[in-house]
Scaffold this active site. Structure first.
Site, PDB file in Angstrom:
ATOM      1  N   GLU A  79       1.204  -0.925  -0.020  1.00 52.87           N
ATOM      2  CA  GLU A  79      -0.351   0.052  -0.015  1.00 52.87           C
ATOM      3  C   GLU A  79       1.105   1.440  -0.531  1.00 52.87           C
ATOM      4  O   GLU A  79       0.505   2.504  -0.311  1.00 52.87           O
ATOM      5  CB  GLU A  79      -1.372   0.706   0.930  1.00 52.87           C
TER       6      GLU A  79
ATOM      7  N   HIS B 206       2.094   2.073  -3.551  1.00 60.58           N
ATOM      8  CA  HIS B 206       0.356   2.982  -4.165  1.00 60.58           C
ATOM      9  C   HIS B 206       0.853   4.323  -3.388  1.00 60.58           C
ATOM     10  O   HIS B 206       0.440   5.393  -4.861  1.00 60.58           O
ATOM     11  CB  HIS B 206      -0.460   2.256  -4.132  1.00 60.58           C
TER      12      HIS B 206
END
Length: 159
Positions: A68, A71
């Site tokens: 994550e 991202h």
């Protein structure tokens, strides 16, 4: 682990592996069912599935955090942050993040299938429901169908 400890862990992971600070919010989200985490494009916050930590342990959860954060940092630097992008795949490999999370879903039981055999061409025919053998015939040779029984194994219906 509570929300404050999660926030601290994400901030430390960001500095240690990416060399960049994490300036937004990281929270646990129990509503996530099929994914380990989520990056919000508008708010830049991160959600994490607590079942990953509870089920698979901290090593797998750290892989989800790195994923994550890939991202997050790529999006903020206007680079390719989607799974299909080369920059994302390269950064994920460099930091050692997990590409996929282990499955949380329980395996589904095999469906019961009804087995028929054509009396003309001896072809086996599987159906999910029983059919009226007086009304329906074999689609290949128009022969009469004979009921064989119910099978509880998974059968590939497409050929």
């Amino acid at each position: 682990m509570n929300q404050a400890e999660l926030q601290q862990l994400v901030q430390e992971t960001s500095l240690a592996y990416f060399g960049l600070p994490f300036k937004h919010q990281a929270v646990f989200n129990r509503r996530l069912r099929t994914t380990g985490g989520r990056y919000h494009l508008t708010s830049h916050n991160l959600d994490f599935n607590p079942l990953i930590l509870e089920t698979f342990g901290s090593e797998e959860f750290l892989g989800v955090i790195k994923h994550e954060l890939c991202h997050y940092h790529l999006h903020l630097t206007n680079q390719g942050f989607q799974h299909k992008d080369k920059e994302f795949k390269q950064l994920l490999k460099e930091v050692g993040g997990s590409r996929f999370v282990k499955s949380l879903s329980k395996s589904k039981p095999a469906k019961s299938l009804v087995l028929y055999q054509c009396q003309g061409c001896s072809q086996l025919i599987y159906r999910q429901r029983r059919v009226n053998t007086e009304k329906y015939v074999c689609g290949q040779c128009k022969g009469k169908l004979m009921y064989i029984g119910i099978r509880n194994e998974t059968v590939n219906l497409k050929g």
